[in-house]
Design a protein around this motif. Structure first.
Motif, short mmCIF file in Angstrom:
data_model
loop_
_atom_site.label_atom_id
_atom_site.label_comp_id
_atom_site.label_asym_id
_atom_site.label_seq_id
_atom_site.Cartn_x
_atom_site.Cartn_y
_atom_site.Cartn_z
N SER A 121 58.60 34.39 44.08
CA SER A 121 58.06 33.05 44.39
C SER A 121 57.20 32.51 43.26
O SER A 121 56.50 31.51 43.43
CB SER A 121 57.24 33.10 45.68
OG SER A 121 58.03 33.52 46.77
N ASP A 122 57.22 33.22 42.10
CA ASP A 122 56.48 32.82 40.91
C ASP A 122 54.97 32.87 41.10
O ASP A 122 54.22 32.15 40.42
CB ASP A 122 56.88 31.41 40.44
CG ASP A 122 58.30 31.37 39.89
OD1 ASP A 122 58.73 32.39 39.31
OD2 ASP A 122 58.97 30.34 40.07
N ARG A 123 54.52 33.73 42.00
CA ARG A 123 53.08 33.98 42.12
C ARG A 123 52.74 35.22 41.30
O ARG A 123 53.32 36.28 41.48
CB ARG A 123 52.69 34.19 43.58
CG ARG A 123 51.23 34.62 43.83
CD ARG A 123 50.20 33.71 43.21
NE ARG A 123 48.90 33.80 43.86
CZ ARG A 123 47.84 34.47 43.36
NH1 ARG A 123 47.98 35.15 42.22
NH2 ARG A 123 46.69 34.46 44.00
N SER A 124 51.82 35.07 40.35
CA SER A 124 51.40 36.20 39.52
C SER A 124 50.11 36.78 40.07
O SER A 124 49.14 36.04 40.31
CB SER A 124 51.21 35.75 38.07
OG SER A 124 52.44 35.37 37.50
N TRP A 125 50.09 38.10 40.26
CA TRP A 125 48.92 38.80 40.78
C TRP A 125 48.37 39.73 39.71
O TRP A 125 49.13 40.45 39.06
CB TRP A 125 49.30 39.62 42.02
CG TRP A 125 49.75 38.82 43.19
CD1 TRP A 125 51.04 38.54 43.56
CD2 TRP A 125 48.92 38.19 44.17
NE1 TRP A 125 51.06 37.78 44.69
CE2 TRP A 125 49.78 37.55 45.10
CE3 TRP A 125 47.54 38.11 44.37
CZ2 TRP A 125 49.29 36.84 46.20
CZ3 TRP A 125 47.05 37.41 45.46
CH2 TRP A 125 47.93 36.78 46.36
N LYS A 126 47.06 39.72 39.56
CA LYS A 126 46.39 40.61 38.61
C LYS A 126 45.97 41.88 39.35
O LYS A 126 45.13 41.83 40.25
CB LYS A 126 45.19 39.90 38.00
CG LYS A 126 45.56 38.67 37.20
CD LYS A 126 44.34 37.93 36.70
CE LYS A 126 44.76 36.67 35.94
NZ LYS A 126 43.57 35.89 35.47
N VAL A 127 46.57 43.00 38.97
CA VAL A 127 46.41 44.27 39.67
C VAL A 127 45.68 45.27 38.77
O VAL A 127 45.97 45.34 37.56
CB VAL A 127 47.77 44.85 40.10
CG1 VAL A 127 47.58 46.10 40.94
CG2 VAL A 127 48.61 43.81 40.84
N TYR A 128 44.77 46.03 39.35
CA TYR A 128 44.09 47.10 38.61
C TYR A 128 44.18 48.37 39.43
O TYR A 128 43.98 48.36 40.66
CB TYR A 128 42.63 46.76 38.36
CG TYR A 128 41.90 47.79 37.51
CD1 TYR A 128 41.90 47.71 36.13
CD2 TYR A 128 41.24 48.87 38.10
CE1 TYR A 128 41.25 48.65 35.34
CE2 TYR A 128 40.60 49.82 37.33
CZ TYR A 128 40.60 49.71 35.95
OH TYR A 128 39.96 50.65 35.18
N GLY A 129 44.46 49.50 38.74
CA GLY A 129 44.58 50.77 39.43
C GLY A 129 43.71 51.85 38.83
O GLY A 129 43.64 51.98 37.60
N SER A 130 43.05 52.63 39.69
CA SER A 130 42.22 53.75 39.24
C SER A 130 42.48 54.96 40.13
O SER A 130 42.44 54.86 41.35
CB SER A 130 40.73 53.40 39.30
OG SER A 130 39.94 54.55 39.07
#
Length: 251
Positions: A121-130
């Motif tokens: 759907s062209d939604r960009s999500w900023k993801v962080y993983g630890s």
């Protein structure tokens, strides 16, 4: 449960709800599978796995888990490790999970780092993983002092929207059977500064007095923050609980 303040919602899987359509992104949340691959994982846009992918990260265990994840229908699967990784083979495990052949199956491994994922759907999500967790027993990615914890969680970018950590924050879905809150205080403090974070997914609880490894606080909770809402999910499935679905509005 549906929030009164927005269209964001989370569902503990009983009857699979219909996908909301292009207006939302469906996240499917799991954690602490410990080499087990018999779970029913519902379809969605993005799969989030909050760590302890295998019993100890040995090659045969990891291949079993990676093959299972690759077989799932989600076009993007974002994973972190956890304390159940043997330090002696960590580099080999890391290399395998970062390989192009694994990424070609839609699996992306994050280790104290970010990525941007764009949905159909062209939604960009900023993801962080630890993968970090308080000191518990043998294993990787553990910290033993508040100073270490603060330094680890300081790395989380302020504009993170989707946060994936192995450990829970203090007083959020972190209660043991004896009523003790066993989450990380430093992580909880850092979350107060993450104004853009809409979803925080985590797994097991470590409690070291006496040493215990606890998975019984799985579930979801809508948190009211200064800037709106954040959905917190303890996604541990090690006690045969079910994956949790979170639909976030694409706005």
């Amino acid at each position: 449960m549906t929030s009164e303040h927005s269209r964001n919602c989370y569902t503990v899987l009983t009857n699979l709800p219909p996908h909301p359509g292009k207006s939302s992104t469906r996240f499917v949340c799991i954690s602490d599978t410990h080499s087990r691959t018999s779970y029913f994982v519902p379809p969605g846009d993005i799969l989030l796995h909050a760590g302890d992918l295998s019993s100890w990260g040995y090659p045969d265990q990891m291949e079993k888990t990676l093959s299972w994840l690759a077989s799932l229908p989600h076009s993007v699967k974002i994973i972190v490790a956890g304390n159940h990784n043997d330090i002696s083979i960590l580099e080999a495990t890391r290399t395998r999970m970062r390989s192009q052949s694994i990424q070609d199956t839609g699996i992306y491994y994050l280790e104290h780092e970010s990525m941007v994922v764009t949905t159909t759907s062209d939604r960009s999500w900023k993801v962080y993983g630890s993968p970090a967790a308080p000191q518990y027993a043998r294993g990787a990615f553990q910290y033993s002092t508040p100073e270490e914890a603060k330094e680890i969680y300081r790395r989380i970018p302020n504009d993170t929207e989707i946060l994936l950590t192995h450990t829970p924050p203090y007083r959020i879905l972190d209660k043991t059977r004896k009523g003790v809150h066993a989450g990380c205080r430093c992580l909880a403090e850092r979350l107060q500064m993450l104004k853009s974070c809409k979803l925080h997914v985590f797994g097991q609880v470590h409690y070291c007095r006496p040493i215990m490894h606890i998975h019984e606080c799985s579930g979801g909770e809508i948190m009211i923050t200064d800037t709106g809402e954040r959905i917190a999910v303890n996604a541990a499935v090690a006690w045969d609980t079910q994956p949790i679905i979170v639909d976030l509005a694409n706005k």
